[in-house]
Design a protein around this motif. Structure first.
Motif, PDB file in Angstrom:
ATOM      1  N   HIS A 172      48.084  -4.204 -47.173  1.00  0.00           N
ATOM      2  CA  HIS A 172      48.453  -3.427 -45.980  1.00  0.00           C
ATOM      3  C   HIS A 172      47.837  -3.962 -44.682  1.00  0.00           C
ATOM      4  CE1 HIS A 172      49.817   0.526 -48.111  1.00  0.00           C
ATOM      5  NE2 HIS A 172      50.826  -0.283 -47.869  1.00  0.00           N
ATOM      6  N   ASP A 226      42.059   1.378 -50.762  1.00  0.00           N
ATOM      7  CA  ASP A 226      42.818   2.597 -50.479  1.00  0.00           C
ATOM      8  C   ASP A 226      43.186   3.398 -51.727  1.00  0.00           C
ATOM      9  OD1 ASP A 226      42.610   2.235 -47.819  1.00  0.00           O
ATOM     10  OD2 ASP A 226      44.727   1.819 -47.435  1.00  0.00           O
ATOM     11  N   ASP A 278      46.499  -2.716 -42.048  1.00  0.00           N
ATOM     12  CA  ASP A 278      45.211  -2.283 -41.499  1.00  0.00           C
ATOM     13  C   ASP A 278      44.024  -2.828 -42.299  1.00  0.00           C
ATOM     14  OD1 ASP A 278      46.402  -0.579 -43.389  1.00  0.00           O
ATOM     15  OD2 ASP A 278      44.997   1.012 -42.935  1.00  0.00           O
ATOM     16  N   HIS A 335      43.957  -5.062 -50.586  1.00  0.00           N
ATOM     17  CA  HIS A 335      45.401  -4.984 -50.818  1.00  0.00           C
ATOM     18  C   HIS A 335      46.108  -5.521 -49.575  1.00  0.00           C
ATOM     19  CE1 HIS A 335      44.503  -1.230 -48.731  1.00  0.00           C
ATOM     20  NE2 HIS A 335      45.787  -0.961 -48.534  1.00  0.00           N
ATOM     21  N   HIS A 366      47.833   2.648 -55.140  1.00  0.00           N
ATOM     22  CA  HIS A 366      48.227   2.891 -53.739  1.00  0.00           C
ATOM     23  C   HIS A 366      49.366   1.926 -53.358  1.00  0.00           C
ATOM     24  CE1 HIS A 366      47.569   3.273 -49.358  1.00  0.00           C
ATOM     25  NE2 HIS A 366      47.342   1.981 -49.306  1.00  0.00           N
ATOM     26  N   CYS A 404      48.192   2.712 -42.541  1.00  0.00           N
ATOM     27  CA  CYS A 404      48.261   3.451 -43.795  1.00  0.00           C
ATOM     28  C   CYS A 404      48.537   4.910 -43.495  1.00  0.00           C
ATOM     29  CB  CYS A 404      46.949   3.368 -44.559  1.00  0.00           C
ATOM     30  SG  CYS A 404      46.853   1.920 -45.571  1.00  0.00           S
TER      31      CYS A 404
HETATM   32 ZN   LIG Z   1      46.651   0.860 -47.557  1.00  0.00          ZN
END
Ligand SMILES: [Zn+2]
Length: 328
Positions: A119, A213, A121, A117, A194, A17
């Motif tokens: 992403h 995030d 990480d 979410h 985000h 991110c």
């Molecule tokens: Zn993220």
């Protein structure tokens, strides 16, 4: 602008991110796409490699809930007889130390995983957690993004399609309530913020709120326009977060300054974050309305008043200005 803080850790120690923060080259200009790609590919590898050696920090909260910090995004773990529940999966390379950490909490098997979410990480560990026995619950757009390769334009980086074991096994679209380990979890979709896949997770009885995030405590947040994020959605999410919590709520941000007590936050800090987003959005929108180009807007330094507090780690003032400019 140079990254200039003593608080700035090595890029090797952080999540994708934030990898975009490396988007500013050492001589302070925006990199060409090829340079950004090279930087980002390095960072994705570096994250996998370095996460294997980073120390994890455990923050025991209340109601059998613990935060694990140091494996990408902050992971919340709920223990109990129904099996452990994870909110977010971190980076795969930390698997042995995450197992050591959660085994030190209880011997309950790992049964449940919620992704805030899509992403990397926050979902890189999906596969091993699923193989360990965890069913994966997420928003339908997280499911969609994890079914295929994803490009994040601000990194000029393409993530390959994950293995099937990493794909959520259950999805929802707006809200969902889950009862596990005598705890009631309320999951709520933010809309575009985000990304287009962000959800919050409220542990009702313990009064603990994981907002993924949509909230980074202590530094400017990344906004992923490639998969549906935008600054106005971030502000809307910040308002929703403030409305969702009370004065005693423990707030878990997606990210915080590493090793800082800010892995645990609160309503007052959410309000400071919201005020920062709103103020910078207005300054950047005004400059753009006046016809300023991106470079001219960055040169006008619309974030100056906030840089000492928010611009000292990973997402530089220039980059954050660009992320806001894209959406106004
Ligand atoms: Zn993220």
């Amino acid at each position: 602008m140079r990254l200039r803080s003593p608080r700035l850790l090595s890029r090797r120690g952080f999540c994708t991110c934030c990898a975009v923060a490396a988007g500013v080259t050492s001589n302070g200009r925006w990199p060409k796409p090829a340079e950004a790609y090279a930087e980002a590919s390095n960072i994705v590898d570096l994250i996998r490699d370095s996460a294997a050696t980073m120390p994890l920090q455990l923050h025991k909260l209340r109601g059998d809930i613990t935060v694990i910090e140091g494996s990408g995004g902050n992971i919340a773990v709920l223990t109990g007889a129904d099996g452990k529940l994870f909110v977010d999966a971190g980076i795969t390379a930390t698997r042995p130390r995450i197992l050591d950490a959660v085994n030190s909490l209880s011997r309950d098997p790992i049964k449940h995983l919620i992704n805030t979410h899509w992403h990397f990480d926050h979902t890189d560990g999906n596969q091993w957690l699923n193989e360990q026995g965890a069913a994966i619950l997420a928003h339908e757009n997280t499911h969609k993004h994890l079914l295929s390769a994803q490009t994040v334009d601000d990194w000029d980086f393409k993530f390959p399609s994950p293995p099937l074991a990493a794909v959520p096994t259950e999805v929802f679209s707006s809200e969902k309530t889950v009862s596990i380990n005598r705890a009631t979890l309320n999951l709520k979709y933010y809309g575009r913020a985000h990304t287009d896949s962000d959800i919050s997770v409220t542990f009702s009885e313990a009064d603990i709120f994981h907002c993924g995030d949509t909230y980074w405590n202590g530094f400017y947040p990344f906004i992923d326009y490639s998969t549906g994020g935008n600054i106005d959605g971030m502000i809307k999410a910040a308002e929703a977060n403030i409305a969702a919590v009370g004065s005693n709520t423990i707030v878990i941000p997606g990210h915080n300054l590493p090793g800082h007590a800010s892995a645990v936050s609160n309503k007052a800090e959410l309000m400071v974050f919201r005020d920062m987003l709103v103020a910078i959005r207005e300054k950047v929108a005004t400059l753009r309305r006046q016809g300023r180009s991106l470079d001219e807007t960055i040169a006008a330094k619309p974030t100056t008043a906030f840089d000492a507090e928010w611009g000292q780690f990973l997402i530089t003032p220039d980059l954050f200005t660009k992320l806001v400019y894209e959406g106004v």
